[in-house]
Design a protein around this motif. Sequence first.
Motif, PDB file in Angstrom:
ATOM      1  N   PRO A   1       0.820  -1.210   0.000  1.00  0.00           N
ATOM      2  CA  PRO A   1       0.000   0.000   0.000  1.00  0.00           C
ATOM      3  C   PRO A   1       0.859   1.268   0.000  1.00  0.00           C
ATOM      4  CG  PRO A   1      -0.809  -1.548   1.630  1.00  0.00           C
ATOM      5  CD  PRO A   1       0.517  -2.078   1.140  1.00  0.00           C
ATOM      6  N   LYS A   2       0.432   2.246  -0.789  1.00  0.00           N
ATOM      7  CA  LYS A   2       1.183   3.502  -0.927  1.00  0.00           C
ATOM      8  C   LYS A   2       1.400   4.203   0.412  1.00  0.00           C
ATOM      9  CE  LYS A   2      -0.484   4.219  -5.583  1.00  0.00           C
ATOM     10  NZ  LYS A   2       0.397   4.669  -6.601  1.00  0.00           N
ATOM     11  N   ILE A   3       0.541   3.939   1.378  1.00  0.00           N
ATOM     12  CA  ILE A   3       0.695   4.590   2.682  1.00  0.00           C
ATOM     13  C   ILE A   3       2.004   4.171   3.359  1.00  0.00           C
ATOM     14  CG2 ILE A   3      -0.555   2.898   4.085  1.00  0.00           C
ATOM     15  CD1 ILE A   3      -1.869   5.542   5.360  1.00  0.00           C
ATOM     16  N   PHE A   4       2.543   3.005   2.977  1.00  0.00           N
ATOM     17  CA  PHE A   4       3.819   2.544   3.543  1.00  0.00           C
ATOM     18  C   PHE A   4       5.030   3.111   2.814  1.00  0.00           C
ATOM     19  CE2 PHE A   4       1.178  -1.240   4.924  1.00  0.00           C
ATOM     20  CZ  PHE A   4       1.035  -0.775   6.224  1.00  0.00           C
ATOM     21  N   ALA A   5       4.803   3.792   1.709  1.00  0.00           N
ATOM     22  CA  ALA A   5       5.910   4.430   0.991  1.00  0.00           C
ATOM     23  C   ALA A   5       6.277   5.704   1.752  1.00  0.00           C
ATOM     24  CB  ALA A   5       5.502   4.760  -0.442  1.00  0.00           C
ATOM     25  N   LEU A   6       7.437   5.742   2.333  1.00  0.00           N
ATOM     26  CA  LEU A   6       7.837   6.863   3.190  1.00  0.00           C
ATOM     27  C   LEU A   6       8.637   7.917   2.445  1.00  0.00           C
ATOM     28  CD1 LEU A   6       8.687   4.863   6.415  1.00  0.00           C
ATOM     29  CD2 LEU A   6       6.571   6.080   5.842  1.00  0.00           C
ATOM     30  N   GLY A   7       8.593   7.859   1.140  1.00  0.00           N
ATOM     31  CA  GLY A   7       9.224   8.864   0.297  1.00  0.00           C
ATOM     32  C   GLY A   7       8.556   8.831  -1.052  1.00  0.00           C
ATOM     33  N   VAL A   8       8.539   9.972  -1.705  1.00  0.00           N
ATOM     34  CA  VAL A   8       7.890  10.054  -3.016  1.00  0.00           C
ATOM     35  C   VAL A   8       8.574  11.124  -3.852  1.00  0.00           C
ATOM     36  CG1 VAL A   8       6.105  11.670  -2.252  1.00  0.00           C
ATOM     37  CG2 VAL A   8       5.629  10.135  -4.159  1.00  0.00           C
ATOM     38  N   CYS A   9       8.606  10.877  -5.145  1.00  0.00           N
ATOM     39  CA  CYS A   9       9.197  11.802  -6.110  1.00  0.00           C
ATOM     40  C   CYS A   9       8.085  12.270  -7.042  1.00  0.00           C
ATOM     41  CB  CYS A   9      10.281  11.047  -6.888  1.00  0.00           C
ATOM     42  SG  CYS A   9      10.881  11.883  -8.339  1.00  0.00           S
TER      43      CYS A   9
ATOM     44  N   ILE B   1       9.560  14.334  -1.485  1.00  0.00           N
ATOM     45  CA  ILE B   1       9.005  14.434  -0.138  1.00  0.00           C
ATOM     46  C   ILE B   1       9.439  13.189   0.622  1.00  0.00           C
ATOM     47  CG2 ILE B   1       6.914  14.741   1.241  1.00  0.00           C
ATOM     48  CD1 ILE B   1       7.383  16.971  -0.859  1.00  0.00           C
ATOM     49  N   ILE B   2      10.070  13.376   1.769  1.00  0.00           N
ATOM     50  CA  ILE B   2      10.612  12.273   2.565  1.00  0.00           C
ATOM     51  C   ILE B   2      10.075  12.359   3.994  1.00  0.00           C
ATOM     52  CG2 ILE B   2      12.756  11.336   3.568  1.00  0.00           C
ATOM     53  CD1 ILE B   2      12.550  10.884   0.577  1.00  0.00           C
ATOM     54  N   CYS B   3       9.724  11.195   4.550  1.00  0.00           N
ATOM     55  CA  CYS B   3       9.360  11.099   5.959  1.00  0.00           C
ATOM     56  C   CYS B   3      10.646  10.873   6.758  1.00  0.00           C
ATOM     57  CB  CYS B   3       8.394   9.934   6.162  1.00  0.00           C
ATOM     58  SG  CYS B   3       7.824   9.771   7.852  1.00  0.00           S
ATOM     59  N   LYS B   4      10.900  11.758   7.710  1.00  0.00           N
ATOM     60  CA  LYS B   4      12.129  11.671   8.507  1.00  0.00           C
ATOM     61  C   LYS B   4      11.959  10.649   9.628  1.00  0.00           C
ATOM     62  CE  LYS B   4      15.695  14.469  10.616  1.00  0.00           C
ATOM     63  NZ  LYS B   4      16.119  15.814  10.992  1.00  0.00           N
ATOM     64  N   ILE B   5      12.087   9.386   9.231  1.00  0.00           N
ATOM     65  CA  ILE B   5      11.978   8.271  10.165  1.00  0.00           C
ATOM     66  C   ILE B   5      12.813   7.129   9.597  1.00  0.00           C
ATOM     67  CG2 ILE B   5       9.877   7.341   9.096  1.00  0.00           C
ATOM     68  CD1 ILE B   5       8.882   6.651  11.904  1.00  0.00           C
ATOM     69  N   PHE B   6      13.347   6.310  10.448  1.00  0.00           N
ATOM     70  CA  PHE B   6      14.183   5.159  10.070  1.00  0.00           C
ATOM     71  C   PHE B   6      15.346   5.610   9.179  1.00  0.00           C
ATOM     72  CE2 PHE B   6       9.815   3.174  10.501  1.00  0.00           C
ATOM     73  CZ  PHE B   6       9.998   2.819  11.818  1.00  0.00           C
ATOM     74  N   ASN B   7      15.566   4.930   8.066  1.00  0.00           N
ATOM     75  CA  ASN B   7      16.725   5.212   7.208  1.00  0.00           C
ATOM     76  C   ASN B   7      16.400   6.303   6.172  1.00  0.00           C
ATOM     77  OD1 ASN B   7      14.977   3.694   5.672  1.00  0.00           O
ATOM     78  ND2 ASN B   7      16.536   2.383   4.780  1.00  0.00           N
TER      79      ASN B   7
END
Length: 94
Positions: A35-43, A51-57
Amino acid sequence: MKYKEKILNPVEYFKYRIYRHGFKYLLKPTTSKYPKIFALGVCYHSTSEIIICKIFNWKLRLEHERGHMNGLKHTMQHGFVMHPWGIYRGTKYE
């Protein structure tokens, strides 16, 4: 190529993604079958944004999205930065 990078905390990231696409869109699968909701970055090529989620790696995720912005595609080889699943991502480029 000039583009903007936004590195957001998890709350800001998900608010942005929901605002931009709606919640139902984020439940649809990615090309990698999760699911796209688990994609923590997008171009976004249309607006030249990463756009990047600042979590984990997140730094490795940022490199992955920069690769997309510059035309790279996914690879299923473990250890490569362009692997679609973060847990298999490494620092090698193809």
